[in-house]
Design a protein around this motif. Structure first.
Motif, short mmCIF file in Angstrom:
data_model
loop_
_atom_site.label_atom_id
_atom_site.label_comp_id
_atom_site.label_asym_id
_atom_site.label_seq_id
_atom_site.Cartn_x
_atom_site.Cartn_y
_atom_site.Cartn_z
N ASP A 20 -47.51 23.91 72.76
CA ASP A 20 -48.66 24.32 71.94
C ASP A 20 -49.95 23.62 72.36
O ASP A 20 -50.99 23.84 71.74
N VAL A 21 -49.87 22.79 73.39
CA VAL A 21 -51.03 21.98 73.79
C VAL A 21 -51.75 22.61 74.96
O VAL A 21 -51.14 22.98 75.96
N ASP A 22 -53.08 22.73 74.84
CA ASP A 22 -53.92 23.19 75.94
C ASP A 22 -54.39 21.96 76.72
O ASP A 22 -55.35 21.30 76.32
N PHE A 23 -53.73 21.66 77.81
CA PHE A 23 -54.03 20.45 78.56
C PHE A 23 -55.36 20.54 79.30
O PHE A 23 -55.86 19.53 79.82
N ASN A 24 -55.96 21.71 79.36
CA ASN A 24 -57.27 21.85 79.99
C ASN A 24 -58.41 21.60 79.02
O ASN A 24 -59.57 21.55 79.42
N ASN A 25 -58.09 21.48 77.74
CA ASN A 25 -59.13 21.25 76.72
C ASN A 25 -58.62 20.21 75.72
O ASN A 25 -58.33 20.53 74.57
N LEU A 26 -58.54 18.99 76.18
CA LEU A 26 -58.01 17.91 75.35
C LEU A 26 -59.14 17.08 74.76
O LEU A 26 -59.97 16.54 75.49
N ALA A 27 -59.16 17.00 73.44
CA ALA A 27 -60.05 16.02 72.81
C ALA A 27 -59.41 14.65 72.96
O ALA A 27 -58.24 14.53 73.32
N PHE A 28 -60.19 13.61 72.68
CA PHE A 28 -59.64 12.26 72.85
C PHE A 28 -58.83 11.86 71.62
O PHE A 28 -59.33 11.88 70.49
N GLY A 29 -57.57 11.49 71.84
CA GLY A 29 -56.75 10.88 70.81
C GLY A 29 -56.52 11.70 69.57
O GLY A 29 -56.44 11.15 68.46
N SER A 30 -56.36 13.01 69.70
CA SER A 30 -56.15 13.85 68.52
C SER A 30 -54.85 14.66 68.57
O SER A 30 -54.45 15.24 67.57
N VAL A 31 -54.21 14.70 69.74
CA VAL A 31 -52.91 15.37 69.90
C VAL A 31 -51.90 14.29 70.27
O VAL A 31 -52.16 13.48 71.16
N PHE A 32 -50.75 14.26 69.62
CA PHE A 32 -49.81 13.17 69.81
C PHE A 32 -48.51 13.66 70.41
O PHE A 32 -48.03 14.76 70.12
N SER A 33 -47.95 12.84 71.27
CA SER A 33 -46.75 13.19 72.02
C SER A 33 -45.53 13.25 71.11
O SER A 33 -45.58 12.89 69.93
N ASP A 34 -44.41 13.65 71.67
CA ASP A 34 -43.20 13.90 70.86
C ASP A 34 -42.54 12.64 70.34
O ASP A 34 -41.83 12.68 69.33
N HIS A 35 -42.73 11.50 71.02
CA HIS A 35 -41.99 10.29 70.66
C HIS A 35 -42.92 9.09 70.50
O HIS A 35 -44.08 9.12 70.92
N MET A 36 -42.37 8.05 69.93
CA MET A 36 -43.09 6.78 69.81
C MET A 36 -42.08 5.64 69.86
O MET A 36 -40.87 5.85 69.66
N LEU A 37 -42.56 4.45 70.17
CA LEU A 37 -41.72 3.26 70.14
C LEU A 37 -41.88 2.60 68.78
O LEU A 37 -43.00 2.49 68.27
N GLU A 38 -40.77 2.16 68.20
CA GLU A 38 -40.81 1.52 66.88
C GLU A 38 -39.97 0.25 66.91
O GLU A 38 -38.86 0.24 67.44
#
Length: 355
Positions: A20-38
């Motif tokens: 669902d991500v348009d990698f050609n039009n990315l704002a800064f820090g507003s779309v988050f990846s599938d995973h995180m470290l906890e």
């Protein structure tokens, strides 16, 4: 399905948002990846970190982060080169600075392997989220905050360490106009200015808002006592070019030891640019603007790398910087980003390949 990478347990997301991500039009820090470290700190020790699906966090209303602001963070980036290899830029410096910040806020320091092995495991799982478009990268946000509960004004007994990532385009576009601050201070002697504490940034918002209302985009911070010396620009370190000399303020307990800042200093010296790390007075900058020797000003930080300044305001007077064809800012930014993305040799040992 669970797995292990670098001794880090991986709990994979059952779905992905990447399509669902348009990698050609990315704002800064507003779309988050599938995973995180906890990773949680309880009973006086850090528990083993895990890579888990990106999710919301539930906290008690009495969690001390809400009341006493124990929170520190870092900013990093991951890059892919033409061969799809993944690189970081000086990640151990980020790790060391995170612990310096944590110590200043009476928070537990992290083991190096939890940070580095956890980060590498996270990047392995979400490597498809690292964009390859020019100017883009996977922004990485490691942070620690107080999750322990209680209204007593004291350090918490429980903390969380998380790393979240966000594919991002360029942080800034174009040059910015700044106001030299003469009333408010970003930090003070003996304070936490050298730490990447969340409260440092919260305290900047109101003076910056006042500057925006006057037609500026950012604030140049001056020293807390006399407001006579240039220290930082917005949330970035600042460089000033007078004639062909590049000047930046020395780090102190008021000024963040920026990783981009020290890279610029080292790179500029290697390229034969005269660099001075010293106190720089507002009057010296204003005089240079008036006599034509002020050539450039720019901010330096992880997000933007280098952000040129087009002009500044001081005491109801505005000064425009000259439009130069070949600038130190553009030269140094290209050299650093070429090193970061493995387009050129790295004589400094800054680039870190993620295997």
């Amino acid at each position: 399905m669970n797995s292990i990478i670098n001794d880090i347990e991986i709990i994979k997301s059952e779905t992905t948002k990447i399509n669902d991500v348009d990698f050609n039009n990315l704002a800064f820090g507003s779309v988050f990846s599938d995973h995180m470290l906890e990773c949680n700190y309880k009973d006086g020790k850090w528990e083993a970190p895990k890579v888990v699906p990106y999710h919301s966090i539930s906290l008690d209303p009495s969690a001390k982060i809400f009341h006493y602001g124990q929170s520190v963070f870092e900013g990093m980036k991951a890059y892919k080169d033409a061969n799809e290899d993944v690189y970081l830029f000086r990640p151990l410096d980020n790790f060391k600075r995170l612990n310096i910040s944590a110590k200043r806020l009476a928070m537990p320091e992290l083991p190096e392997n939890y940070f580095m092995d956890g980060l590498k495991a996270l990047l392995e799982v979400d490597k498809d989220w690292i964009p390859k478009q020019d100017g883009s990268s996977l922004y990485i946000r490691p942070f620690i905050f107080a999750s322990g509960s209680g209204f007593h004004a004291s350090p918490a007994n429980e903390y969380k360490f998380l790393i979240c990532t966000a594919p991002s385009g360029s942080y800034f576009s174009g040059k910015v106009k700044v106001l030299i601050e003469q009333t408010y201070s970003r930090s003070a002697n003996g304070g936490v200015g050298y730490a990447k504490a969340g409260g440092n940034y919260a305290g900047q918002f109101y003076p910056t808002q006042l500057a925006v209302e006057k037609g500026y985009q950012q604030v140049i911070w001056t020293d807390d006592t006399s407001h006579e010396y240039i220290e930082e620009a917005g949330a970035m370190n600042i460089f000033v070019r007078i004639n062909d000399t590049l000047i930046t303020a020395p780090t102190s307990d008021r000024i963040l030891d920026g990783i981009t800042r020290k890279s610029i200093v080292e790179l500029a010296k290697a390229e034969g640019i005269n660099v001075e790390v010293r106190k720089l007075s507002v009057h010296e900058v204003v005089d240079a603007a008036k006599n034509g020797t002020l050539k450039e000003m720019f901010g330096a930080g992880t997000a933007a790398v280098i952000s040129p300044i087009s002009g500044f305001g001081y005491k109801d007077e505005d000064f425009e910087l000259p439009e130069l064809e070949d600038t130190f800012a553009s030269f140094l930014k290209k050299r650093i980003t070429d090193i970061q993305t493995n387009k050129v040799e790295d004589p400094f040992g800054w680039r870190y390949k993620v295997d």
